[in-house]
Design an enzyme around this catalytic site. Structure first.
Site, PDB file in Angstrom:
ATOM      1  N   CYS A  88       0.844  -1.198   0.000  1.00 61.99           N
ATOM      2  CA  CYS A  88       0.000   0.000   0.000  1.00 61.99           C
ATOM      3  C   CYS A  88       0.885   1.256   0.000  1.00 61.99           C
ATOM      4  O   CYS A  88       1.733   1.423   0.880  1.00 61.99           O
ATOM      5  CB  CYS A  88      -0.901  -0.021   1.232  1.00 61.99           C
ATOM      6  SG  CYS A  88      -1.781   1.507   1.489  1.00 61.99           S
ATOM      7  N   CYS A 105       0.608   3.258   3.257  1.00 63.91           N
ATOM      8  CA  CYS A 105       1.336   2.623   4.371  1.00 63.91           C
ATOM      9  C   CYS A 105       2.829   2.899   4.238  1.00 63.91           C
ATOM     10  O   CYS A 105       3.514   3.155   5.237  1.00 63.91           O
ATOM     11  CB  CYS A 105       1.070   1.124   4.407  1.00 63.91           C
ATOM     12  SG  CYS A 105      -0.540   0.681   5.100  1.00 63.91           S
ATOM     13  N   HIS A 130      -4.237   0.918   8.345  1.00 62.70           N
ATOM     14  CA  HIS A 130      -4.655   0.508   6.998  1.00 62.70           C
ATOM     15  C   HIS A 130      -6.087  -0.023   7.029  1.00 62.70           C
ATOM     16  O   HIS A 130      -6.337  -1.187   7.341  1.00 62.70           O
ATOM     17  CB  HIS A 130      -3.722  -0.559   6.421  1.00 62.70           C
ATOM     18  CG  HIS A 130      -4.115  -0.950   5.031  1.00 62.70           C
ATOM     19  ND1 HIS A 130      -3.712  -0.253   3.917  1.00 62.70           N
ATOM     20  CD2 HIS A 130      -4.927  -1.938   4.577  1.00 62.70           C
ATOM     21  CE1 HIS A 130      -4.234  -0.799   2.839  1.00 62.70           C
ATOM     22  NE2 HIS A 130      -4.984  -1.836   3.222  1.00 62.70           N
ATOM     23  N   HIS A 148      -6.795   2.837   0.971  1.00 57.71           N
ATOM     24  CA  HIS A 148      -6.381   3.127   2.350  1.00 57.71           C
ATOM     25  C   HIS A 148      -7.072   4.447   2.683  1.00 57.71           C
ATOM     26  O   HIS A 148      -6.808   5.465   2.037  1.00 57.71           O
ATOM     27  CB  HIS A 148      -4.855   3.226   2.408  1.00 57.71           C
ATOM     28  CG  HIS A 148      -4.296   3.531   3.767  1.00 57.71           C
ATOM     29  ND1 HIS A 148      -3.195   2.874   4.297  1.00 57.71           N
ATOM     30  CD2 HIS A 148      -4.662   4.440   4.704  1.00 57.71           C
ATOM     31  CE1 HIS A 148      -2.937   3.355   5.492  1.00 57.71           C
ATOM     32  NE2 HIS A 148      -3.819   4.320   5.760  1.00 57.71           N
ATOM     33  N   HIS A 168      -8.628   7.867   3.291  1.00 56.41           N
ATOM     34  CA  HIS A 168      -8.016   9.200   3.275  1.00 56.41           C
ATOM     35  C   HIS A 168      -9.051  10.231   2.851  1.00 56.41           C
ATOM     36  O   HIS A 168     -10.038   9.900   2.202  1.00 56.41           O
ATOM     37  CB  HIS A 168      -6.812   9.234   2.329  1.00 56.41           C
ATOM     38  CG  HIS A 168      -7.144   8.850   0.912  1.00 56.41           C
ATOM     39  ND1 HIS A 168      -7.288   7.542   0.523  1.00 56.41           N
ATOM     40  CD2 HIS A 168      -7.383   9.613  -0.181  1.00 56.41           C
ATOM     41  CE1 HIS A 168      -7.592   7.508  -0.761  1.00 56.41           C
ATOM     42  NE2 HIS A 168      -7.664   8.742  -1.224  1.00 56.41           N
TER      43      HIS A 168
HETATM   44  P1  5GP Z   1      -8.183   8.519  -4.372  1.00 55.88           P
HETATM   45  O1  5GP Z   1      -8.370   8.538  -5.863  1.00 55.88           O
HETATM   46  O2  5GP Z   1      -7.853   7.121  -3.885  1.00 55.88           O
HETATM   47  O3  5GP Z   1      -9.317   9.151  -3.620  1.00 55.88           O
HETATM   48  O4  5GP Z   1      -6.951   9.464  -4.080  1.00 55.88           O
HETATM   49  C1  5GP Z   1      -5.622   9.026  -4.135  1.00 55.88           C
HETATM   50  C2  5GP Z   1      -4.756  10.245  -4.203  1.00 55.88           C
HETATM   51  O5  5GP Z   1      -3.455   9.878  -3.824  1.00 55.88           O
HETATM   52  C3  5GP Z   1      -4.652  10.859  -5.611  1.00 55.88           C
HETATM   53  O6  5GP Z   1      -5.096  12.211  -5.561  1.00 55.88           O
HETATM   54  C4  5GP Z   1      -3.167  10.741  -5.938  1.00 55.88           C
HETATM   55  O7  5GP Z   1      -2.668  11.862  -6.644  1.00 55.88           O
HETATM   56  C5  5GP Z   1      -2.530  10.612  -4.570  1.00 55.88           C
HETATM   57  N1  5GP Z   1      -1.294   9.853  -4.562  1.00 55.88           N
HETATM   58  C6  5GP Z   1      -1.070   8.631  -5.127  1.00 55.88           C
HETATM   59  N2  5GP Z   1       0.190   8.222  -4.904  1.00 55.88           N
HETATM   60  C7  5GP Z   1       0.785   9.200  -4.169  1.00 55.88           C
HETATM   61  C8  5GP Z   1       2.101   9.356  -3.613  1.00 55.88           C
HETATM   62  O8  5GP Z   1       2.995   8.509  -3.742  1.00 55.88           O
HETATM   63  N3  5GP Z   1       2.339  10.501  -2.904  1.00 55.88           N
HETATM   64  C9  5GP Z   1       1.379  11.459  -2.735  1.00 55.88           C
HETATM   65  N4  5GP Z   1       1.727  12.565  -2.028  1.00 55.88           N
HETATM   66  N5  5GP Z   1       0.130  11.344  -3.236  1.00 55.88           N
HETATM   67  C10 5GP Z   1      -0.160  10.229  -3.946  1.00 55.88           C
HETATM   68 ZN    ZN Z   2      -2.290   1.198   3.693  1.00 58.53          ZN
END
Ligand code: 5GP
Ligand code: ZN
Length: 114
Positions: free
Chosen positions: A7, A10, A49, A99, A101
């Site tokens: 993840c 994580c 997680h 995960h 957020h």
């Molecule tokens: P979701 O689409 O799951 O709601 O949001 C995931 C978010 O995580 C996306 O906005 C993406 O840009 C961000 N994200 C993915 N990988 C990384 C990373 O390695 N570092 C950071 N700072 N953000 C990430």
């Molecule tokens: Zn996680």
């Protein structure tokens, strides 16, 4: 506190992947999104997680209220008056990282939901 080996969040919590951290306590970390959709795009990540809201235990749910205190603190410090909190569950809702957020998005006029 984080345990899923594959993840990305994580790994960020464990410090295996670098991030721009703006806040941390025992339950949450707040970082800058790597691919921001607005001038301010933060991610408040629950340290444990838990993939989605549907997976939260009662104890986890009790921790969630503190998110609002964290958002209040950060937005006050940064002088952010208007902002949106977004939390996606499942692929059709746009969840990419399984995960839990919360996105905090601000810094420009935002379109309507959906
Ligand atoms: P979701 O689409 O799951 O709601 O949001 C995931 C978010 O995580 C996306 O906005 C993406 O840009 C961000 N994200 C993915 N990988 C990384 C990373 O390695 N570092 C950071 N700072 N953000 C990430
Ligand atoms: Zn996680």
């Amino acid at each position: 506190m984080s345990e899923a080996t594959n993840c990305v969040f994580c790994k960020i919590i464990d410090g295996q992947i670098p991030s721009q951290k703006v806040y941390e306590d025992e339950d949450f970390i707040v970082i800058k999104d790597i691919n921001p959709v607005a001038p301010v795009h933060l991610l408040a990540i629950y340290k444990k997680h838990v993939p989605t809201v549907g997976d939260l235990s009662i104890e986890d749910s009790k921790n969630m209220w503190r998110l609002f205190e964290i958002v209040k603190k950060i937005t006050k410090e940064e002088g952010i008056e208007s902002y949106r909190i977004v939390q996606n569950n499942g692929r059709d809702a746009g969840q990419e990282v399984d995960h839990i957020h919360f996105h905090i998005i601000a810094g420009r006029k935002l379109g309507h939901l959906g």
